[in-house]
Design an enzyme around this catalytic site. Sequence first.
Site, short mmCIF file in Angstrom:
data_model
loop_
_atom_site.label_atom_id
_atom_site.label_comp_id
_atom_site.label_asym_id
_atom_site.label_seq_id
_atom_site.Cartn_x
_atom_site.Cartn_y
_atom_site.Cartn_z
N LYS A 18 0.83 -1.21 0.00
CA LYS A 18 0.00 0.00 0.00
C LYS A 18 0.86 1.26 0.00
CE LYS A 18 -1.63 2.22 3.57
NZ LYS A 18 -2.20 3.17 4.43
N LYS A 67 1.56 11.30 4.64
CA LYS A 67 1.99 10.33 5.65
C LYS A 67 2.51 9.06 4.99
CE LYS A 67 -1.18 7.84 7.32
NZ LYS A 67 -1.12 6.47 6.83
#
Length: 170
Positions: free
Chosen positions: A37, A105
């Site tokens: 991911k 992030k």
Amino acid sequence: CAGSKDVFDEIKDNGLKVMGKASHFFNDEVGYGTRAKLVVNSLMGTMMAAFGEGLALSESLGLDGAKMVEVIGQGAIQSPMYNLKGPKMLAQDHAPNFPLKHAHKDMALASDMAKAAGVEYSVMDKAEELLRAAREDEELELADLDFSAVFEKIHKESTSEVSKKRKMGD
């Protein structure tokens, strides 16, 4: 996904299908799904940063932004993301699908993974820096908007006449 292959095989055709288009098994060790991911999201953030710079350059050279989105969408570099986000970026519509703060992030975490793995990551790192600057810009307040809002930071940092005229909400 990562973890138990038996559990993955048991739920991939019913439970996991509701979560997305496809499910992939990477490893028995927990954390491999997260790694995948982060790689994908870092690449997506880098693509968005480059796309934003390309659109800003296009507009600053007097090229019609909408026409450039169309041209990009017809060539070898076409991407569903460009077709979806391009018109919204030009219209300053950054309603969040993937908030910039979350995109950043993931990019920062991927950069840390690359350093730990000993992988050259300078292009992705520059994109991470741009998204971080956009997220931290207190004047623009982009953190909670879609990651495509990096386009507004690109214009803010640019000195072209088009960029000087562009302001959020105008």
